[in-house]
Design an enzyme around this catalytic site. Structure first.
Site, PDB file in Angstrom:
ATOM      1  N   GLU A  87       0.694  -0.881  -0.052  1.00 12.75           N
ATOM      2  CA  GLU A  87       0.157  -0.121   0.451  1.00 12.75           C
ATOM      3  C   GLU A  87       1.455   1.376  -0.148  1.00 12.75           C
ATOM      4  O   GLU A  87       1.283   2.115   1.010  1.00 12.75           O
ATOM      5  CB  GLU A  87      -1.251   0.330   1.747  1.00 12.75           C
ATOM      6  CG  GLU A  87      -1.540  -0.891   1.606  1.00 12.75           C
ATOM      7  CD  GLU A  87      -2.590  -1.370   2.489  1.00 12.75           C
ATOM      8  OE1 GLU A  87      -2.357  -0.574   3.458  1.00 12.75           O
ATOM      9  OE2 GLU A  87      -3.338  -2.101   2.616  1.00 12.75           O
ATOM     10  N   PRO A  88       1.823   1.430  -1.362  1.00 10.03           N
ATOM     11  CA  PRO A  88       2.375   2.447  -1.051  1.00 10.03           C
ATOM     12  C   PRO A  88       2.154   4.210  -1.493  1.00 10.03           C
ATOM     13  O   PRO A  88       0.945   4.020  -2.075  1.00 10.03           O
ATOM     14  CB  PRO A  88       3.754   2.250  -2.001  1.00 10.03           C
ATOM     15  CG  PRO A  88       3.158   1.355  -2.435  1.00 10.03           C
ATOM     16  CD  PRO A  88       1.694   1.060  -2.108  1.00 10.03           C
TER      17      PRO A  88
ATOM     18  N   CYS B 284      -3.512  33.298  10.671  1.00 11.50           N
ATOM     19  CA  CYS B 284      -3.282  33.499  12.427  1.00 11.50           C
ATOM     20  C   CYS B 284      -3.321  32.572  13.682  1.00 11.50           C
ATOM     21  O   CYS B 284      -3.570  31.767  14.531  1.00 11.50           O
ATOM     22  CB  CYS B 284      -4.548  34.511  12.645  1.00 11.50           C
ATOM     23  SG  CYS B 284      -4.765  35.996  11.226  1.00 11.50           S
TER      24      CYS B 284
HETATM   25  N1  LLP Z   1      -1.510   1.969   4.619  1.00  8.63           N
HETATM   26  C1  LLP Z   1      -1.671   2.409   5.641  1.00  8.63           C
HETATM   27  C2  LLP Z   1      -2.889   1.509   6.060  1.00  8.63           C
HETATM   28  C3  LLP Z   1      -1.276   3.814   5.804  1.00  8.63           C
HETATM   29  O1  LLP Z   1      -2.192   4.006   7.259  1.00  8.63           O
HETATM   30  C4  LLP Z   1      -0.705   3.998   5.178  1.00  8.63           C
HETATM   31  C5  LLP Z   1      -0.242   6.163   6.208  1.00  8.63           C
HETATM   32  C6  LLP Z   1      -0.318   4.059   3.829  1.00  8.63           C
HETATM   33  C7  LLP Z   1      -0.378   3.077   4.002  1.00  8.63           C
HETATM   34  C8  LLP Z   1       0.276   4.792   3.404  1.00  8.63           C
HETATM   35  O2  LLP Z   1       1.795   5.374   3.990  1.00  8.63           O
HETATM   36  P1  LLP Z   1       3.241   5.569   3.202  1.00  8.63           P
HETATM   37  O3  LLP Z   1       2.989   4.613   2.007  1.00  8.63           O
HETATM   38  O4  LLP Z   1       2.445   6.934   2.409  1.00  8.63           O
HETATM   39  O5  LLP Z   1       4.112   5.856   4.203  1.00  8.63           O
HETATM   40  N2  LLP Z   1      -0.171  12.766   6.793  1.00  8.63           N
HETATM   41  C9  LLP Z   1       1.653  12.568   7.647  1.00  8.63           C
HETATM   42  C10 LLP Z   1       1.530  10.208   6.640  1.00  8.63           C
HETATM   43  C11 LLP Z   1       0.245   9.812   7.737  1.00  8.63           C
HETATM   44  C12 LLP Z   1       0.541   8.539   6.320  1.00  8.63           C
HETATM   45  C13 LLP Z   1      -1.053   7.694   6.416  1.00  8.63           C
HETATM   46  N3  LLP Z   1      -0.941   5.743   6.139  1.00  8.63           N
HETATM   47  C14 LLP Z   1       2.650  12.858   6.265  1.00  8.63           C
HETATM   48  O6  LLP Z   1       2.383  14.201   6.225  1.00  8.63           O
HETATM   49  O7  LLP Z   1       3.952  12.211   6.969  1.00  8.63           O
END
Ligand code: LLP
Length: 421
Positions: free
Chosen positions: A274-275, A345
């Site tokens: 799940e990238p 703000c």
């Molecule tokens: N699968 C699940 C169950 C997740 O919760 C997430 C991310 C992903 C896949 C994807 O993860 P990635 O490959 O993008 O690392 N807003 C934060 C990141 C929150 C991630 C939430 N879950 C930021 O801006 O760093």
């Protein structure tokens, strides 16, 4: 690798001068590179060549329809966490049988939507959710394919706010409770266990914690199989880090794939990934215009026209984004330090402290790099500011893929009751 670079002193996305986009679309504006999105999807797919693997792009990172369509054309599936994300993925042409549904709080109507579409898998996070899913799918005369998301009690991730795999986190089913959930699945009429799911956090640059969590999870798959659960899938979540600074060296996709192949060898199952960030993060930037310089006794503030409502990551996670001027600094430029802040703000409306920049003046444009993931999706209309526009570049052409809403569009859903008039 991304396709943002200086060409003859002007910052370009692929072959388009970003100043042209800022002039035509206004600022603040998100700009995404189609070639970068495509490249990242391909690099991952190639790393997992000859492996039974579903790359389910995590829509939460960037759910713009044009971004999703770009990835659908590369064969990506989708990881969704709401009915809205599911509908976005389907609308962009991602087939239901390549969609997994994650998240701790799925509602009955979201479950119905996903069952109607015929998605690949529900990632279940509690016994209570499992019971509701079985009830809903029985009501539709279906059997829902499920994986239980387990919590391996392994810490990882770029910031405490994005670590999800420790025992105290709200995510996943406690390790000791997982086997009982698989027995519960067997006993329920309208759910079928197809796999195990784990996701320990985001912006993970070191493969060590991932490997630990994955090895634990593989052990669980073997145990469950020996107890008669016919599991054919292993969902390993997302989490791979990207370089936000040039000196960052997160584990590359190839090493990640080798590690996963090593950990899952002999298991004969479909690996689901799940990238999010690793595909979209470095494929996007946010362009903002300098409004004012404000000297204070101990520092100079650089006030720009983007705020924390446009790019929340620095305020929420103290995240670093490189800041590049759209016009490259010449050798004569004088570099000084600035606190780069927005117009909101709130004291947290700060993008950088003591950042060295080449003498930026009002009217100059700056690019906040690596903003393609968790940028536009986390934005809001706080302070009644319109959402930034989004633009997609493809070679020498570009298109607005989300327009900036007008004031009328921003207030269109609001209503002043008669009894207030
Ligand atoms: N699968 C699940 C169950 C997740 O919760 C997430 C991310 C992903 C896949 C994807 O993860 P990635 O490959 O993008 O690392 N807003 C934060 C990141 C929150 C991630 C939430 N879950 C930021 O801006 O760093």
């Amino acid at each position: 690798m991304h396709h943002f670079s200086y060409q003859e002193g002007r910052l370009c996305c692929e072959q388009v001068d970003l100043t042209r986009i800022a002039d035509e679309a206004g600022t603040p504006v998100y700009v995404y590179s189609k070639a970068t999105l495509t490249r990242h999807a391909r690099v991952l797919a190639e790393a997992f060549e000859h492996t039974d693997c579903l790359i389910a792009y995590s829509v939460k990172a960037n759910g713009n329809l044009a971004v999703l369509r770009t990835l659908a054309r590369e064969g990506c599936g989708a990881d969704v966490v709401s009915g809205g994300e599911l509908r976005r993925a389907l609308a962009a042409g991602i087939p239901a049988h390549r969609i997994v549904f994650s998240g701790v709080g799925k509602t009955r109507s979201e479950m119905r939507l996903a069952l109607d579409a015929g998605i690949h898998q529900f990632n279940i996070e509690s016994a209570a959710e499992l019971e509701v899913l079985s009830e809903v799918s029985a009501g539709q005369g279906k059997v829902a394919p499920v994986a239980v998301r387990v919590n391996p009690d392994v810490a990882a991730g770029g910031h405490p706010n994005i670590s999800t795999g420790k025992a105290g986190d709200k995510f996943g089913v406690a390790w000791a409770q997982a086997p009982a959930l698989y027995d519960q699945i067997k006993a329920l009429p309208a759910v079928e266990a197809v796999g195990v799911d784990v996701h320990i956090g985001s912006q993970i640059g070191d493969l060590g914690p991932m490997r630990l969590a994955f090895e634990k999870t593989v052990g669980l798959v073997r145990d469950l199989r020996s107890k008669g659960h016919a599991l054919s899938r292993l969902d390993l979540g997302g989490g791979l880090a990207i370089p936000y600074r040039s000196e960052d060296e997160p584990a590359p996709p190839k090493a990640y794939a080798d590690m996963i192949r090593h950990v899952t060898k002999d298991l004969e199952l479909q690996v689901i990934l799940e990238p999010g960030r690793v595909i979209a993060g470095n494929a996007g930037i946010l362009i903002s215009e300098v409004l004012y310089r404000k000297p204070a006794p101990d520092r100079t503030f650089l006030i720009v026209d983007a705020g924390m409502n446009d790019l929340l990551r620095p305020a929420l996670y103290q995240a670093h984004h490189d800041i590049l001027p759209l016009i490259e600094a010449g050798p004569e430029a004088s570099w000084t330090s600035f606190d780069v802040v927005g117009p909101i703000c709130e004291s947290t409306d700060k993008f950088a402290s003591g950042r060295r920049l080449p003498d930026p003046a009002p009217g100059d444009r700056l690019a906040f790099m690596s903003s393609g993931a968790y940028g536009a999706v986390l934005s809001s209309q706080y302070n009644a500011r319109p959402l930034a526009a989004e633009v997609l570049v493809d070679g020498d052409r570009f298109a607005v893929i989300r327009k900036r809403p007008s004031f009328e569009e921003m207030i269109a859903l609001e209503h002043v009751p008669d009894w207030l008039t």
